[in-house]
Enzyme design. Structure first.
Site, PDB file in Angstrom:
ATOM      1  N   ILE A  87       0.833  -1.201   0.000  1.00 57.05           N
ATOM      2  CA  ILE A  87       0.000   0.000   0.000  1.00 57.05           C
ATOM      3  C   ILE A  87       0.866   1.248   0.000  1.00 57.05           C
ATOM      4  CG2 ILE A  87      -1.645   1.362   1.352  1.00 57.05           C
ATOM      5  CD1 ILE A  87      -2.802  -1.319   2.359  1.00 57.05           C
ATOM      6  N   ALA A  90       2.404   1.832  -3.374  1.00 58.61           N
ATOM      7  CA  ALA A  90       1.407   2.322  -4.321  1.00 58.61           C
ATOM      8  C   ALA A  90       1.062   3.785  -4.057  1.00 58.61           C
ATOM      9  CB  ALA A  90       0.154   1.460  -4.242  1.00 58.61           C
ATOM     10  N   GLU A  91       1.029   4.164  -2.781  1.00 61.75           N
ATOM     11  CA  GLU A  91       0.680   5.534  -2.400  1.00 61.75           C
ATOM     12  C   GLU A  91       1.863   6.494  -2.492  1.00 61.75           C
ATOM     13  OE1 GLU A  91      -2.382   6.863  -1.314  1.00 61.75           O
ATOM     14  OE2 GLU A  91      -3.224   4.997  -2.093  1.00 61.75           O
ATOM     15  N   GLY A  92       3.057   5.971  -2.771  1.00 62.98           N
ATOM     16  CA  GLY A  92       4.236   6.820  -2.902  1.00 62.98           C
ATOM     17  C   GLY A  92       4.866   7.215  -1.590  1.00 62.98           C
ATOM     18  N   SER A 195      -4.891   4.412  -5.050  1.00 67.27           N
ATOM     19  CA  SER A 195      -3.809   4.009  -5.950  1.00 67.27           C
ATOM     20  C   SER A 195      -3.842   2.519  -6.276  1.00 67.27           C
ATOM     21  CB  SER A 195      -2.458   4.344  -5.323  1.00 67.27           C
ATOM     22  OG  SER A 195      -2.298   3.640  -4.098  1.00 67.27           O
TER      23      SER A 195
END
Length: 223
Positions: A87, A90-92, A195
């Site tokens: 997660i 994906a969220e950076g 994301s």
């Protein structure tokens, strides 16, 4: 009392009985080295769609779910930790400053509370204003729900981890994550993190293959 309201009360009452029975069994099992499979099975039963709505309603009224300490320990389980890392990637927010990151990439300086800063930034082809913050880019209003449910004292990394596991559980996906049913878990939490594959918010998302690769590289196993 209207029929619909009466039915809701009945469902909630039945759900409460199921939850209290589950808690008693889970606490009894925690003293055994074989506890995790049984607890995971009980979690899976309670996370079924048939009781999810009732449990969500009940947990807003009385503190019957796992404690913050229990969810923090759950976050350290291999598959759960790998899912959380997926997660974040994906969220950076997978880097060392992820727990201090605002939407758009700026950093905040204190963990006393969610920063509650609305940031407007370009995202893909759109411009979005969001209060998302921290390693899991949790919105301020969502944080308030998790904080109240778990009695979290701050926005520290440990509290953010506990809140993320709570959100996964609230979506009915925690048993899937623990068991390595990655695709099933991902489908259930796609509406929580914009994301992720299948998220309906029109923002850039990872592909399923990318998400699976991120999870595997973080040490996650597949059922």
């Amino acid at each position: 009392m209207r029929a619909g309201a009466a039915a809701l009360v009945a469902i909630a009452a039945g759900g409460a009985v199921a939850v209290f029975a589950y808690q008693a069994q889970a606490k009894a099992l925690r003293g055994s080295v074989l506890a995790l499979p049984e607890i995971a099975a009980l979690d899976r039963a309670l996370e079924s769609p048939a009781v999810y709505g009732a449990l969500a309603l009940i947990e807003r009224m009385i503190p019957i779910g796992p404690s913050a300490e229990e969810l923090t320990m759950t976050a350290d389980e291999q598959n759960v930790a790998a899912f959380l890392q997926m997660i974040r990637a994906a969220e950076g927010t997978a880097g060392p400053n992820g727990y201090r990151t605002l939407f758009g990439g700026r950093l905040f300086d204190q963990f006393a509370d969610h920063p509650r800063i609305a940031v407007t930034a370009p995202l893909g082809a759109s411009t979005i204003t969001s209060t998302a913050a921290g390693a899991y880019q949790i919105l301020a209003r969502t944080w308030d729900e998790a904080r109240d449910a778990l009695e979290l004292p701050d926005f520290s990394p440990a509290s953010q981890d506990a809140a993320a596991v709570w959100l996964i559980r609230r979506r009915g996906a925690l048993a899937d994550v623990r068991a390595g049913r990655f695709d099933d878990a991902l489908a259930k939490v796609a509406k929580e993190w914009a994301s992720l594959p299948g998220a309906p918010y029109g923002q850039p998302v990872k592909t399923l293959d990318q998400a699976r690769s991120l999870y595997a590289s973080a040490g996650g196993s597949f059922a």
